[in-house]
Design a protein around this motif. Structure first.
Motif, PDB file in Angstrom:
ATOM      1  N   ILE A   1       1.315  -1.251   0.246  1.00 17.48           N
ATOM      2  CA  ILE A   1      -0.061   0.169   0.097  1.00 17.48           C
ATOM      3  C   ILE A   1       1.161   0.907  -0.385  1.00 17.48           C
ATOM      4  O   ILE A   1       0.608   2.508  -0.330  1.00 17.48           O
ATOM      5  N   SER A   2       1.592   1.441   0.932  1.00 21.74           N
ATOM      6  CA  SER A   2       3.227   2.790   0.891  1.00 21.74           C
ATOM      7  C   SER A   2       3.099   2.760  -0.561  1.00 21.74           C
ATOM      8  O   SER A   2       3.899   3.618  -0.829  1.00 21.74           O
ATOM      9  N   MET A   3       3.829   1.948  -0.853  1.00 22.17           N
ATOM     10  CA  MET A   3       3.528   1.733  -2.427  1.00 22.17           C
ATOM     11  C   MET A   3       3.162   2.413  -3.728  1.00 22.17           C
ATOM     12  O   MET A   3       4.261   3.316  -3.875  1.00 22.17           O
ATOM     13  N   THR A   4       1.871   1.868  -3.253  1.00 25.48           N
ATOM     14  CA  THR A   4       1.397   2.533  -4.179  1.00 25.48           C
ATOM     15  C   THR A   4       0.628   3.706  -4.125  1.00 25.48           C
ATOM     16  O   THR A   4       0.624   4.200  -4.870  1.00 25.48           O
ATOM     17  N   VAL A   5       0.859   4.537  -2.544  1.00 24.42           N
ATOM     18  CA  VAL A   5       0.516   5.030  -2.687  1.00 24.42           C
ATOM     19  C   VAL A   5       1.787   6.833  -3.204  1.00 24.42           C
ATOM     20  O   VAL A   5       1.655   7.403  -3.130  1.00 24.42           O
ATOM     21  N   CYS A   6       2.795   5.577  -2.412  1.00 16.84           N
ATOM     22  CA  CYS A   6       4.171   6.521  -3.410  1.00 16.84           C
ATOM     23  C   CYS A   6       4.610   7.543  -4.513  1.00 16.84           C
ATOM     24  O   CYS A   6       4.237   7.714  -5.331  1.00 16.84           O
TER      25      CYS A   6
ATOM     26  N   LEU B   1      -2.465   0.793 -14.061  1.00 21.60           N
ATOM     27  CA  LEU B   1      -1.123   0.379 -14.500  1.00 21.60           C
ATOM     28  C   LEU B   1      -0.228  -1.202 -13.364  1.00 21.60           C
ATOM     29  O   LEU B   1       0.679  -1.548 -13.043  1.00 21.60           O
ATOM     30  N   ASP B   2       0.247   0.440 -12.409  1.00 17.74           N
ATOM     31  CA  ASP B   2       0.894   0.180 -11.294  1.00 17.74           C
ATOM     32  C   ASP B   2       0.223  -0.570 -10.190  1.00 17.74           C
ATOM     33  O   ASP B   2       0.532  -1.833  -9.556  1.00 17.74           O
ATOM     34  N   ILE B   3      -1.049  -0.657  -9.672  1.00 16.00           N
ATOM     35  CA  ILE B   3      -1.895  -1.489  -8.849  1.00 16.00           C
ATOM     36  C   ILE B   3      -1.303  -2.570  -9.060  1.00 16.00           C
ATOM     37  O   ILE B   3      -1.304  -3.704  -8.929  1.00 16.00           O
TER      38      ILE B   3
END
Length: 552
Positions: free
Chosen positions: A14-19, A297-299
């Motif tokens: 989640i942190s990577m996705t938010v960043c 795409l990131d998700i």
């Protein structure tokens, strides 16, 4: 532990996705801001250039229209009679004059029939009129019609000129050309005729088109401003006074038209803002859509890469938490989960059951460790089948298992745990009843109730272990319940003996004792008979056996 690892991995994902989302949003906002700033300049320049180009085209159209009017008027000179006849000559024969004027009138009518001229006639110095001179013109000029028309001649070389605003009336445009010293040709059109000539395209409907004279009086306006003066800012821009484009109310273009007239086009800055805002909305929409696509795409990429990692973590976590041979929790995980369960179960009744396989060392010695592993695996399978998923199941030693199970309530807790223990002993015996064995398999169980017997994991485990010791000491293949109020003296003696052998110290007053419940046909339990001296003297030997089995 596995749950904590999964939670940490989820937080990392989640942190990577938010960043990543924040980075995408920042980039989208930055690019949008730069693009919007550039768009402002581009939109202003493009609209300014388009306005100037349209103004040049419209100016050409107006000049062509004025030239066409002049050319039509020049055709009057095609007939010598038209420009040589002088109605003021006293030598004119009245009859001949009538015939001449009739012919001249016909010539003038034929020339103007294809145009929307309001006036197309000859006015003589005695105010006599031949051809088409409207009542409006006659009424406005009256007895001075010849002098007023003659005054409109502004080009001495060609003896003609354009004029508008007679008596502040800008609804008509006059063209006057001298024919001879006593006659002028008067041509007029309504200024509204210019509407079709200076029509702006649909994309520039907000553009105002004005034809003005040298005093900046409006001769024609596409927005209905006749008989008015140009707005001050537009006049200042035409006169060359510099105005900051960012603060200007209009985008203005102007071109000379005719001799003293000017065609002026202006676009309100509000239109520019609307165009810019529309462009901004499109840019923001495109940026938002691109950011959304990038986020999706990131998700997707995150799931593609993190799912295998997540599975690995789950697998490693399961291996770290579970005993691989039996499929139930290992000692550490069992203890952690039971401590958490006790902390959240203050108002409910639970039981801790310690289950030990009797004489397990003999199985390994007689049949080998593979057979021993098979017995342990079958015990794990039996425990999993015998208890619901909500209970906590664990292997806490070589041949020792533990279950933390929930009871139905306070009233029947003793009878319920007795039933579970008896069923467990019976089921374990039943698994091996049809197999030819030289050594009989059985299990012993010790149980303690929470919160009756203890309210912490350590005390609860210790009391269940005491009950298990009693089962072993009483002949094995049975279960004992710590705290069941039967033969208290016997229970106290046994527990003190056990603690003396194991710990080298005597415990004070055990709260209660559980008389072993006999589940074996070979070793019935006598709950009303006191412990014999022989049992007391052999307690140390039995305890030593128990310790040897625990080590295995």
């Amino acid at each position: 532990m596995m749950r904590d690892d999964k939670k940490r991995l989820r937080l990392i994902s989640i942190s990577m996705t938010v960043c990543y989302a924040l980075v995408i949003i920042f980039i989208a906002v930055a690019l949008s801001s730069v693009t919007i700033t550039q768009t402002d300049t581009i939109v202003r320049d493009n609209i300014g250039a388009l306005s100037a180009e349209l103004n040049s085209q419209m100016t050409m159209n107006v000049n062509n229209y004025l030239t066409r009017c002049e050319s039509t008027a020049t055709l009057v000179f095609a007939s010598e009679e038209n420009y040589t006849y002088d109605a003021t000559d006293p030598a004119n024969d009245p009859y001949e004059a009538l015939n001449t004027e009739a012919r001249i009138s016909d010539n003038l009518f034929n020339l103007c029939i294809m145009e929307n001229f309001v006036d197309f006639g000859i006015v003589y110095s005695n105010n006599h009129v031949v051809g088409k001179i409207s009542h409006g013109t006659k009424d406005k000029m009256g007895d001075l019609i010849y002098n007023d028309l003659s005054a409109m001649i502004s080009r001495p070389n060609t003896q003609d000129g354009w004029y508008s605003g007679f008596n502040d009336d800008y609804k008509r445009i006059y063209y006057v050309k001298r024919l001879n010293e006593n006659a002028v040709l008067a041509v007029s059109v309504y200024s509204a005729e210019l509407e079709n000539i200076v029509e702006s395209p649909d994309s520039m409907r907000s553009m105002a088109v004005r034809l003005v004279d040298k005093e900046m009086n409006i001769i024609y306006s596409s927005i209905g401003e006749n008989n008015t003066i140009l707005p001050r800012e537009i006049k200042e821009r035409i006169r060359g006074n510099v105005i900051d484009p960012n603060e200007a109310e209009y985008i203005v273009s102007a071109n000379q038209c005719g001799d003293d007239w000017m065609l002026v086009t202006s676009i309100p800055t509000q239109y520019l803002l609307e165009t810019k805002n529309e462009a901004q909305r499109r840019i923001i929409s495109i940026a938002a859509f691109a950011a959304l696509i990038a986020l999706v795409l990131d998700i997707v990429i995150s799931l593609i890469f993190t799912n295998p990692i997540n599975n690995i973590v789950i697998s490693l976590g399961r291996k770290a938490d579970y005993d691989q041979l039996t499929g139930i929790l290992n000692k550490r995980s069992f203890e952690d989960r039971t401590i958490r369960a006790i902390a959240s179960s203050k108002k409910s009744v639970h039981a801790m059951m310690l289950i030990d396989i009797d004489d397990f060392k003999g199985i390994n010695d007689s049949f080998g460790h593979t057979a021993g592993d098979d017995v342990l695996s079958m015990m794990g399978s039996l425990i999993r089948k015998s208890f619901p998923e909500s209970d906590i199941l664990g292997r806490i030693g070589g041949d020792e298992f533990c279950v933390f199970t929930k009871m139905g309530g306070y009233d029947n807790a003793w009878s319920e745990i007795s039933s579970k223990c008896a069923l467990m002993c019976e089921s374990f015996n039943g698994m091996f009843a049809d197999k030819a064995q030289t050594r009989r398999l059985s299990c012993s169980i010790g149980a303690a109730l929470f919160p009756f017997d203890a309210d912490t994991f350590e005390e609860l485990y210790k009391n269940a272990d005491k009950a298990l010791y009693i089962s072993k000491r009483s002949g094995k293949n049975r279960f004992s319940l710590f705290g069941e109020k039967r033969d208290a003296e016997k229970f106290r003696a046994l527990t003190e003996e056990m603690e003396g052998i194991k710990d080298g110290a005597s415990r004070d007053n055990a709260s209660a004792e559980t008389q072993p419940a006999d589940t074996s046909a070979d070793t019935p339990a006598d709950t009303d008979t006191a412990q014999t001296a022989e049992e007391n003297t052999s307690a140390a030997e039995t305890a030593a056996d128990k310790e040897a089995e625990d080590e295995e």
